[in-house]
Write an enzyme that holds these catalytic residues in place. Structure first.
Site, PDB file in Angstrom:
ATOM      1  CG  ASP A   1      -0.136  -0.198   2.518  1.00 20.45           C
ATOM      2  OD1 ASP A   1       1.086  -0.470   2.446  1.00 20.45           O
ATOM      3  OD2 ASP A   1      -0.731  -0.063   3.601  1.00 20.45           O
ATOM      4  CD  GLU A   2       5.926   2.882   1.057  1.00 17.23           C
ATOM      5  OE1 GLU A   2       6.691   3.773   1.358  1.00 17.23           O
ATOM      6  OE2 GLU A   2       5.889   1.788   1.672  1.00 17.23           O
TER       7      GLU A   2
ATOM      8  CG  ASP B   1      13.250   4.409  -3.139  1.00 11.84           C
ATOM      9  OD1 ASP B   1      13.322   5.344  -2.318  1.00 11.84           O
ATOM     10  OD2 ASP B   1      12.870   3.273  -2.838  1.00 11.84           O
TER      11      ASP B   1
ATOM     12  CD1 TRP C   1      13.735   9.473  -0.292  1.00 11.17           C
ATOM     13  CD2 TRP C   1      15.699   9.327   0.750  1.00 11.17           C
ATOM     14  NE1 TRP C   1      13.910   8.167   0.113  1.00 11.17           N
ATOM     15  CE2 TRP C   1      15.087   8.047   0.758  1.00 11.17           C
ATOM     16  CE3 TRP C   1      16.948   9.453   1.347  1.00 11.17           C
ATOM     17  CZ2 TRP C   1      15.689   6.921   1.340  1.00 11.17           C
ATOM     18  CZ3 TRP C   1      17.544   8.338   1.931  1.00 11.17           C
ATOM     19  CH2 TRP C   1      16.910   7.096   1.916  1.00 11.17           C
TER      20      TRP C   1
ATOM     21  CD  GLU D   1      11.515  -2.136   1.399  1.00 13.63           C
ATOM     22  OE1 GLU D   1      10.657  -3.034   1.433  1.00 13.63           O
ATOM     23  OE2 GLU D   1      11.294  -0.957   1.734  1.00 13.63           O
TER      24      GLU D   1
ATOM     25  CG  HIS E   1      12.094  -1.512  -2.689  1.00 12.15           C
ATOM     26  ND1 HIS E   1      10.762  -1.702  -2.433  1.00 12.15           N
ATOM     27  CD2 HIS E   1      12.444  -0.362  -2.032  1.00 12.15           C
ATOM     28  CE1 HIS E   1      10.327  -0.717  -1.654  1.00 12.15           C
ATOM     29  NE2 HIS E   1      11.324   0.113  -1.399  1.00 12.15           N
TER      30      HIS E   1
END
Ligand code: BGC
Length: 856
Positions: free
Chosen positions: A453-454, A461, A523, A734, A755
């Site tokens: 749910d992301e 990333d 990020w 991930e 991921h």
């Protein structure tokens, strides 16, 4: 013979690839024409013959395209052998309407009471065409996701349109030529409208929904032209009607419930009786936010069969597609009216071989289908997608036959550009897994993961993977699109949010009260590093220029936050995310976060200074170069002892200090030794997270430790890149310990098996193992660096990259201590080929072979 291929036009200009049977071919001139007529009887734009070798993203200076037209362009080039290509075939551009031409309204089938619903609503309207038409173009978009139909046929093959952008300010419309779908007489246009990112569930752990609004809406303008230049415009307005349909529920995370008994037969064709349908309501939406589609559309890319049907120890019947993929299942089913199909999706089976969905968190990924009772009912969902390898068939009428199920792979429609193959089978599998990580996570925006749910556009990333992505697929316009949204989401202060589109600012953590918590090192640097990665791979100056102010704002933001403008130690950081040196159960790696933040600050400042130079902003270049020097000096004082020992004794601290050139010359040897010692202390393994891992092998190779780079890359036991392959991974995980050696799993709270962050080592496979890179001064492969650095016992490697100039390929092998290399350099480019023994050759386009002695 000189000819042209791969002709393209977009907001960065015109591009073409030169084909020739000669070697050493360079374009000397080009001429571009744009016309309203396919036969170019006249043209409204003609550059004349321009002396230039530019063939990639060539800006059309002074070109003013008419609005809402179909225009044609063509190009002719000359080369250094006095040959010319002749005119290319005419290429079509459908131009965009002016703001003032918009007449259509956003129409909604919903009221505010529908906020919590996620139905697929049907909208329709009929209209007449009284004589032969010459062309028809439709422009469409939605608040939500739409599918457009004309006269019973689906328009275009794009999925999940209009994709996800910063909807408050930028909503993309799609354009299609629909001339062939219209007919004289009565016509019907219909749309199916779903929740999508606009009003559906997002960021499940925060329980967010209705982020942009609580009512979906559809927008369409159909521009029809007749022989006599007459125009007719059909628009969405309150003459449209709506109804519920068979899609009872459809959400990106949760899947779809479809009741085929509720299908409205013929709803999207003329003469359908819609008396019982309800009038749509007009919503007031500002046309200013409408923008033409600028990234690649999401489309179906591949169809995979079931590899195996498994009955698990718990008795579930599970389809195994053999590949962790993103898309959905298409099935063909026969049964009685009201029979049901129920499918659930998973990436992995657990330790005991049972179906495992705990890592999906709140994403239900469930398909429910109620049959209408026909023979061979074929179903694909509409407004959802799943990340999965396994599908549990919980309900199915009759026998489960593998032939009845196909996995449909979807992603943004990017051209595949890279191929890599070598004598090491697990490395080939790693390349495969990296590629599938890209496929699954480049679905309109670069997502962290495609299953739980992301599925958000996490900036960190994206930045670590950006360069690798360019080796695999043509991601230029994909990133142009996403970076436009990044710029919109960037704060006044220059802060860059964690995710783009930004739905987390102010919501990320419970104590998320100040906006700087919404912007962290590694990020936010996506604002600088992604444009730069694109510049390296494509040399698209227009796109780089578009990003300049945002790059600068990010660096200035850090300068304002940093102590004395130099050491960023004032804010919350994510740091070396999910590194193995984190405390048990924690996501935060052990590396000092102020060291990471300051190293990244320097990296972004360095890129900014270079960008300023490229774009001609010389004052900025000088001032950011001087800032860079000051950051480096401060870093050396703060993070190295006076004898050159790094204060943060982690692999990542050493890697970043070397990779970003933060290590004073005198301390280099000690820093490299320190890194090797940390590897040794960890039994030859890595402990790095998101921010250290991408540079690990490269740093070793660049600092005389090529053997150590290969040792690390080729490790097969835990933790390593290849370990997960020995555990059956078909995409990149991930966590290094997503599945631990004893078969148990990392916490289901955050354990994605798709991921791409650690897939950032893909760049190393192409640049170092194969040895294909762009020259940093002549980017976009205008000059190519061929420099294979063999090692690890690999005896042959073959790689190819479709550069903006054409295929650059390399094939090398080692036999009897002789290293032999074949390389192909595309036309209008050139290369420096460096052999492992250090000999160098400068070559033009063509095919070349070299060999040298090598120690094995
Ligand atoms: C995402 C990551 C992201 C991280 C940062 C996670 O939930 O999946 O990839 O970068 O959060 O907090």
């Amino acid at each position: 013979m000189l000819s042209l291929s791969h002709l393209g036009y977009d907001s960065s200009g015109f591009s073409w690839i030169i084909e020739s049977d000669r070697t050493n071919v360079v374009q000397t001139m080009y001429q571009l024409q744009v016309s309203l007529h396919q036969d170019f009887t006249s043209s409204f734009y003609d550059t004349g013959e321009i002396s230039s070798c530019s063939s990639v993203c060539v800006p059309a200076v002074g070109l003013d395209l008419p609005s809402s037209e179909t225009v044609y362009w063509r190009v002719k080039v000359w080369d250094n052998h006095d040959e010319d290509s002749g005119w290319s075939d005419p290429q079509v551009i459908i131009t965009n309407p002016n703001q003032k031409e918009w007449k259509a309204k956003f129409i909604t089938p919903e009221t505010s009471e529908d906020a919590s619903l996620a139905k697929g609503k049907l909208l329709r309207k009929e209209f007449d065409i009284d004589s032969e038409i010459t062309r028809a173009t439709v422009y469409a978009t939605a608040l939500g996701i739409y599918e457009l139909h004309i006269n019973g046929q689906r328009v275009g093959d794009a999925l999940l349109t209009p994709g996800w952008t910063e909807y408050e300010e930028r909503l993309l419309y799609q354009t299609w030529d629909v001339t062939a779908l219209l007919k004289k007489g009565k016509n019907a246009v219909g749309a199916v409208l779903g929740s999508g990112w606009y009003k559906g569930d997002l960021a499940g752990w925060l329980g967010r929904r209705n982020i942009y609004g609580d009512r979906n809406a559809f927008f369409m303008q159909l521009d029809i032209r007749y022989e006599n230049d007459k125009k007719q415009v059909e628009i969405t307005n309150d003459n449209w009607k709506h109804s519920d349909g068979p899609i009872i529920f459809s959400e990106l995370y949760h899947g779809e419930t479809y009741d085929a008994r509720e299908e409205k037969h013929g709803w999207n064709t003329a003469d359908y009786n819609d008396n019982s349908w309800t009038k749509a309501e007009v919503l007031d939406v500002d046309y200013k936010k409408l923008a033409p589609q600028d990234g690649q559309l999401v489309k179906r890319q591949d169809i995979l069969p079931v590899k195996e049907i498994i009955v698990t120890p718990e008795g579930e019947t599970v389809l195994d597609f053999g590949q962790n993929l993103v898309g959905w299942v298409r099935f063909t089913v026969s049964g009685k009216k009201g029979d049901t199909v129920k499918l659930r999706h998973a990436e992995v089976l657990d330790h005991n071989g049972n179906f495992y969905t705990a890592n999906m968190r709140d994403a239900r990924n469930e398909i429910l289908y109620m049959l209408k009772g026909d023979k061979n009912e074929v179903f694909e969902p509409h407004f959802t997608f799943q990340g999965f390898r396994y599908v549990s068939v919980d309900e199915w009428p009759g026998t489960i036959n593998p032939e009845d199920f196909k996995a449909v792979v979807i992603h943004s429609d990017m051209n595949r550009v890279g191929e890599f193959e070598c004598s090491h089978e697990l490395l080939n599998k790693l390349h495969h897994n990296i590629l599938w990580g890209l496929k699954g996570n480049f679905v309109d925006i670069p997502t962290d993961c495609p299953q739980r749910d992301e599925r958000l556009g996490w900036t960190g990333d994206a930045q670590v993977f950006a360069r690798t992505s360019t080796y695999l697929m043509d991601t230029r316009t994909f990133f142009i699109k996403w970076l436009r949204d990044l710029r919109i989401s960037q704060k006044e202060s220059g802060a860059v949010p964690h995710v783009v589109p930004d739905i987390l600012s102010g919501k990320f953590t419970e104590d998320d009260v100040n906006e700087n918590v919404d912007s962290v090192s590694g990020w936010g640097d996506a604002a600088v590093i992604c444009p730069w990665a694109m510049w390296l791979a494509y040399g698209d100056k227009k796109a780089l220029g578009e990003c300049y102010e945002s790059m600068k704002a990010w660096v200035d933001f850090i300068r304002n936050r940093a102590t004395d403008g130099l050491i960023w130690n004032t804010d919350f950081q994510l740091g070396d995310w999910v590194a193995l040196d984190a405390k048990e159960g924690s996501y935060f790696g052990a590396t000092a976060t102020d060291l990471i933040a300051t190293a990244y600050y320097a990296k972004s400042t360095e890129i900014l200074a270079k960008t300023a130079e490229i774009l001609g902003f010389y004052d900025d270049k000088v001032s950011y170069e001087s800032l860079l020097k000051n950051i480096k000096d401060a870093y050396a004082k703060e993070f190295f002892s006076h004898t050159g020992r790094l204060v943060s004794p982690t692999q990542t601290a050493h890697i970043l200090s070397l990779a970003f050139d933060m290590t004073p010359e005198d301390y280099k040897k000690r820093t490299i030794q320190g890194l090797l010692k940390l590897i040794e202390d960890n039994d030859g393994h890595l402990t790095t997270g998101f921010l250290g891992t991408p540079y690990f092998c490269q740093v070793l190779a660049d600092n005389g430790c090529l053997k150590n780079a290969y040792d690390l890359l080729l490790k097969e036991d835990y933790p390593s890149w290849l370990y997960q392959i020995t555990k059956g991974a078909t995409t990149v995980w991930e966590h290094w310990d997503g599945i631990k050696p004893d078969g148990s799993m990392w916490s289901d709270k955050m354990n994605s098996f798709n991921h791409y962050a650690y897939g950032s080592v893909g760049e190393f496979l192409y640049r170092v193992v194969a040895g294909i890179d762009t020259d940093l001064e002549r980017t976009g492969y205008k000059h190519i660096v061929i420099k294979p650095q063999p090692g690890g016992g690999i005896t042959h490697t073959r790689a190819k990259v479709l550069t903006p100039y054409g295929d650059a390929s390399i094939k090398w092998d080692i036999k009897n201590s002789v290293f032999s290399l074949n390389a192909v350099i595309p036309h209008n480019s050139s290369a420096t080929i460096t052999m492992p023994d250090g000999t160098k050759n400068d070559v033009g386009s063509g095919a070349y072979s070299f060999s040298c002695k090598i120690d094995q």
